[in-house]
Design a protein around this motif. Sequence first.
Motif, PDB file in Angstrom:
ATOM      1  N   ILE A 107       0.836  -1.205   0.000  1.00 52.38           N
ATOM      2  CA  ILE A 107       0.000   0.000   0.000  1.00 52.38           C
ATOM      3  C   ILE A 107       0.867   1.251   0.000  1.00 52.38           C
ATOM      4  O   ILE A 107       0.597   2.227  -0.723  1.00 52.38           O
ATOM      5  CB  ILE A 107      -0.937  -0.005   1.227  1.00 52.38           C
ATOM      6  N   LYS A 108       1.929   1.218   0.790  1.00 47.67           N
ATOM      7  CA  LYS A 108       2.838   2.360   0.852  1.00 47.67           C
ATOM      8  C   LYS A 108       3.479   2.617  -0.506  1.00 47.67           C
ATOM      9  O   LYS A 108       3.659   3.776  -0.918  1.00 47.67           O
ATOM     10  CB  LYS A 108       3.906   2.087   1.910  1.00 47.67           C
ATOM     11  N   THR A 109       3.818   1.546  -1.228  1.00 52.57           N
ATOM     12  CA  THR A 109       4.395   1.694  -2.565  1.00 52.57           C
ATOM     13  C   THR A 109       3.391   2.323  -3.524  1.00 52.57           C
ATOM     14  O   THR A 109       3.746   3.189  -4.335  1.00 52.57           O
ATOM     15  CB  THR A 109       4.851   0.321  -3.094  1.00 52.57           C
ATOM     16  N   LYS A 110       2.122   1.904  -3.446  1.00 45.70           N
ATOM     17  CA  LYS A 110       1.088   2.492  -4.304  1.00 45.70           C
ATOM     18  C   LYS A 110       0.902   3.977  -4.000  1.00 45.70           C
ATOM     19  O   LYS A 110       0.691   4.781  -4.906  1.00 45.70           O
ATOM     20  CB  LYS A 110      -0.228   1.739  -4.109  1.00 45.70           C
ATOM     21  N   VAL A 111       0.978   4.339  -2.732  1.00 50.51           N
ATOM     22  CA  VAL A 111       0.861   5.750  -2.370  1.00 50.51           C
ATOM     23  C   VAL A 111       2.021   6.547  -2.963  1.00 50.51           C
ATOM     24  O   VAL A 111       1.845   7.660  -3.470  1.00 50.51           O
ATOM     25  CB  VAL A 111       0.824   5.910  -0.841  1.00 50.51           C
ATOM     26  N   GLN A 136      13.789  13.714  -7.871  1.00 48.70           N
ATOM     27  CA  GLN A 136      13.757  12.239  -7.836  1.00 48.70           C
ATOM     28  C   GLN A 136      13.401  11.687  -6.457  1.00 48.70           C
ATOM     29  O   GLN A 136      13.673  10.521  -6.160  1.00 48.70           O
ATOM     30  CB  GLN A 136      15.115  11.673  -8.283  1.00 48.70           C
ATOM     31  N   GLU A 137      12.787  12.496  -5.620  1.00 48.72           N
ATOM     32  CA  GLU A 137      12.411  12.026  -4.284  1.00 48.72           C
ATOM     33  C   GLU A 137      11.406  10.888  -4.357  1.00 48.72           C
ATOM     34  O   GLU A 137      11.511   9.888  -3.630  1.00 48.72           O
ATOM     35  CB  GLU A 137      11.837  13.180  -3.478  1.00 48.72           C
ATOM     36  N   ARG A 138      10.411  11.014  -5.245  1.00 52.09           N
ATOM     37  CA  ARG A 138       9.386   9.977  -5.344  1.00 52.09           C
ATOM     38  C   ARG A 138       9.955   8.663  -5.861  1.00 52.09           C
ATOM     39  O   ARG A 138       9.599   7.584  -5.375  1.00 52.09           O
ATOM     40  CB  ARG A 138       8.251  10.464  -6.256  1.00 52.09           C
ATOM     41  N   GLY A 139      10.843   8.728  -6.829  1.00 47.69           N
ATOM     42  CA  GLY A 139      11.444   7.509  -7.355  1.00 47.69           C
ATOM     43  C   GLY A 139      12.277   6.780  -6.318  1.00 47.69           C
ATOM     44  O   GLY A 139      12.228   5.549  -6.200  1.00 47.69           O
ATOM     45  N   GLU A 160      11.828   6.970  -3.127  1.00 50.99           N
ATOM     46  CA  GLU A 160      10.914   6.452  -2.111  1.00 50.99           C
ATOM     47  C   GLU A 160      10.318   5.116  -2.548  1.00 50.99           C
ATOM     48  O   GLU A 160      10.174   4.192  -1.747  1.00 50.99           O
ATOM     49  CB  GLU A 160       9.799   7.470  -1.857  1.00 50.99           C
ATOM     50  N   ILE A 161       9.985   4.992  -3.819  1.00 47.23           N
ATOM     51  CA  ILE A 161       9.437   3.731  -4.339  1.00 47.23           C
ATOM     52  C   ILE A 161      10.474   2.615  -4.220  1.00 47.23           C
ATOM     53  O   ILE A 161      10.164   1.485  -3.803  1.00 47.23           O
ATOM     54  CB  ILE A 161       8.994   3.911  -5.800  1.00 47.23           C
ATOM     55  N   LYS A 162      11.726   2.912  -4.539  1.00 46.03           N
ATOM     56  CA  LYS A 162      12.780   1.906  -4.419  1.00 46.03           C
ATOM     57  C   LYS A 162      12.993   1.512  -2.961  1.00 46.03           C
ATOM     58  O   LYS A 162      13.226   0.337  -2.650  1.00 46.03           O
ATOM     59  CB  LYS A 162      14.068   2.450  -5.023  1.00 46.03           C
ATOM     60  N   ALA A 163      12.919   2.496  -2.061  1.00 46.96           N
ATOM     61  CA  ALA A 163      13.073   2.187  -0.636  1.00 46.96           C
ATOM     62  C   ALA A 163      11.943   1.280  -0.152  1.00 46.96           C
ATOM     63  O   ALA A 163      12.172   0.351   0.639  1.00 46.96           O
ATOM     64  CB  ALA A 163      13.100   3.477   0.173  1.00 46.96           C
ATOM     65  N   ASN A 164      10.722   1.521  -0.637  1.00 51.34           N
ATOM     66  CA  ASN A 164       9.586   0.678  -0.248  1.00 51.34           C
ATOM     67  C   ASN A 164       9.759  -0.748  -0.747  1.00 51.34           C
ATOM     68  O   ASN A 164       9.437  -1.714  -0.042  1.00 51.34           O
ATOM     69  CB  ASN A 164       8.287   1.272  -0.797  1.00 51.34           C
ATOM     70  N   LYS A 165      10.268  -0.896  -1.971  1.00 47.88           N
ATOM     71  CA  LYS A 165      10.499  -2.241  -2.493  1.00 47.88           C
ATOM     72  C   LYS A 165      11.560  -2.972  -1.674  1.00 47.88           C
ATOM     73  O   LYS A 165      11.445  -4.171  -1.409  1.00 47.88           O
ATOM     74  CB  LYS A 165      10.916  -2.158  -3.960  1.00 47.88           C
ATOM     75  N   THR A 166      12.589  -2.236  -1.254  1.00 51.28           N
ATOM     76  CA  THR A 166      13.622  -2.844  -0.408  1.00 51.28           C
ATOM     77  C   THR A 166      13.041  -3.269   0.939  1.00 51.28           C
ATOM     78  O   THR A 166      13.368  -4.343   1.462  1.00 51.28           O
ATOM     79  CB  THR A 166      14.764  -1.848  -0.185  1.00 51.28           C
ATOM     80  N   LYS A 209       3.677   5.853  -5.673  1.00 51.04           N
ATOM     81  CA  LYS A 209       3.425   6.006  -7.103  1.00 51.04           C
ATOM     82  C   LYS A 209       2.329   7.039  -7.357  1.00 51.04           C
ATOM     83  O   LYS A 209       2.354   7.757  -8.355  1.00 51.04           O
ATOM     84  CB  LYS A 209       3.023   4.660  -7.711  1.00 51.04           C
ATOM     85  N   GLY A 210       1.352   7.108  -6.454  1.00 46.18           N
ATOM     86  CA  GLY A 210       0.281   8.091  -6.599  1.00 46.18           C
ATOM     87  C   GLY A 210       0.762   9.522  -6.466  1.00 46.18           C
ATOM     88  O   GLY A 210       0.064  10.457  -6.883  1.00 46.18           O
ATOM     89  N   ASN A 211       1.952   9.707  -5.880  1.00 43.18           N
ATOM     90  CA  ASN A 211       2.493  11.072  -5.758  1.00 43.18           C
ATOM     91  C   ASN A 211       2.839  11.670  -7.109  1.00 43.18           C
ATOM     92  O   ASN A 211       3.032  12.886  -7.221  1.00 43.18           O
ATOM     93  CB  ASN A 211       3.736  11.064  -4.863  1.00 43.18           C
ATOM     94  N   TYR A 212       2.938  10.828  -8.159  1.00 39.56           N
ATOM     95  CA  TYR A 212       3.177  11.347  -9.506  1.00 39.56           C
ATOM     96  C   TYR A 212       1.917  11.970 -10.106  1.00 39.56           C
ATOM     97  O   TYR A 212       1.998  12.668 -11.121  1.00 39.56           O
ATOM     98  CB  TYR A 212       3.665  10.221 -10.417  1.00 39.56           C
ATOM     99  N   LEU A 213       0.764  11.709  -9.517  1.00 35.92           N
ATOM    100  CA  LEU A 213      -0.503  12.208 -10.050  1.00 35.92           C
ATOM    101  C   LEU A 213      -0.911  13.504  -9.355  1.00 35.92           C
ATOM    102  O   LEU A 213      -0.485  13.775  -8.236  1.00 35.92           O
ATOM    103  CB  LEU A 213      -1.597  11.150  -9.862  1.00 35.92           C
ATOM    104  N   PRO A 214      -1.760  14.298 -10.013  1.00 30.86           N
ATOM    105  CA  PRO A 214      -2.201  15.554  -9.379  1.00 30.86           C
ATOM    106  C   PRO A 214      -3.260  15.307  -8.316  1.00 30.86           C
ATOM    107  O   PRO A 214      -3.896  14.248  -8.277  1.00 30.86           O
ATOM    108  CB  PRO A 214      -2.779  16.350 -10.560  1.00 30.86           C
ATOM    109  N   SER A 215      -3.440  16.289  -7.459  1.00 36.75           N
ATOM    110  CA  SER A 215      -4.523  16.282  -6.471  1.00 36.75           C
ATOM    111  C   SER A 215      -5.513  17.372  -6.853  1.00 36.75           C
ATOM    112  O   SER A 215      -5.113  18.512  -7.134  1.00 36.75           O
ATOM    113  CB  SER A 215      -3.977  16.539  -5.061  1.00 36.75           C
TER     114      SER A 215
END
Length: 505
Positions: free
Chosen positions: A329-333, A376-379, A381-387, A335-341
């Motif tokens: 779920i954290k990884t999906k969140v 590249q903060e979001r990218g 973060e996604i790699k950290a979540n996968k780890t 990835k969702g940071n790439y989308l607008p609010s």
Amino acid sequence: MDKKVVIGLILFIWLGISAAQAQSDSNLLTFEEAYRMMQTGNPALQKAHKEIEQKTYEKQQKQSLYMPRVLLNAEVVSMSDPLHLDLTPVGEAISGLYEALGNYGVFSDVPYYVEATGQYITLDQATSTDQVRTIMLETAEKLKGAEWDEVIQKKNFAAVSANFTWPVFAGGKIAAANKAAKVEINISEEGLRKTEGELLTELVTRYYGLVLAKQVSDVMKQKYEAMQKHYSDACKMHDEGIIARVELLSASVSLSEAEREYKNAERMVATVHSGLTATLAVENDSCFVPVSNLFINKTLPGIDYWKMQTKNVNPILKQIDYKKELVDIKTKVSKGNYLPSIALMGTYNLADYELSPYMPKWLVGAGMKWTLFDGQERGKEIKANKTQGSQVMYAQQKVQNDLNAYIVKLHNELNNRLFEITELETTLELAEEYCKSTEKAFKEGLKNSTAVAEALSKVTQVKALRLKAFYEYDITLSMLLQISGEPEKFMEYCSGQNTIIESVK
């Protein structure tokens, strides 16, 4: 004595005996009753229930993120100076233009309305110029007299307004927050199951520990009574001149030792009883008499069954599964940071004091926030979540392997206890036969008092070891059920056709 007095006295004694019996019965405690008491009163379980309740409220809180927020906003403002708009330069420029045109402008073909005929006529150049210049000069005078510096907001004002915001798209963050809240509830529920399993083992240890202590005390009492009888026989035989005084002294020493062991066993009962009251969360002065006996089982499921149950329902492994879900779920969140609010918003002015008349009564709109570049903060973060997900997976494998090894150990210990009990049954028969023959030989003058004391001690030792083996079997079984994630099944194992109950002989 009067007949009525006798009847009344008998009735009084009977009522007293009945009351005492009722009080004694109220202190009798089966293991099932102790288990229910622990479930309702133990503070560790109450804490786990409250944690689930907390997580449930937190999930309801996350559900409110789907709803709009309506706020009542009141403000009182005092500024250092009023807000004003000075258009004097503009007025001067415009009035100068009108004066120039009024003095030097030339105009022609100006339409003129004739009321008598109701028609328009075109004036010649001289008349048109004269008419327009007059109007221009009059207008220039009006412009000079106009107020070009106007206050648009006084320095002191107040307003009360209603505001709302409604997120309509947040890149999946709201749905993820609600899903994560549900997973947190599941983790807390597995934590409750884990606590229940741990407390079951604690209850088995202390309840059956009290049973063991009482039965050991009974065994020590049997030995003490047997030594009393032996000492009495030794006294008679000494008086008759059959044995020497040293044999009588030896019997006296053995009697004193048996009495000391019996008193120590009684004190151990009180110590273990205190531990049971702590598990049941009752007052220390409560007095319980356990009525469930130690037991073993005729048959047990094989190791593969316990391993499969552990893999499917062990609360620790289930918690790890849910933590893996949280990482997803954290990884999906991330990835969702790439989308607008996107959110809707609005304001309605309910009341005001000295508020600028240029302010609108209400407004509605929509807003969007979209981070296009964040270094590249979001990218990362996604790699950290996968780890982190890999770490959880390896931790799960480690726990699974450790649990399997522990299951093998516990299962082997159960079988060892069953084998030990079978061996002790034979040993006990031999020890009791030897004790009887030794006592008989002592009475015939063929054995001394020390041999009798040793024979009685051997019987007591074997009985105590046998009781201890039953007790260790019950504790090991509760631990195995705890690891397999089904502690509530202990009730099925401690009674029924598959159960062999122990009792002091």
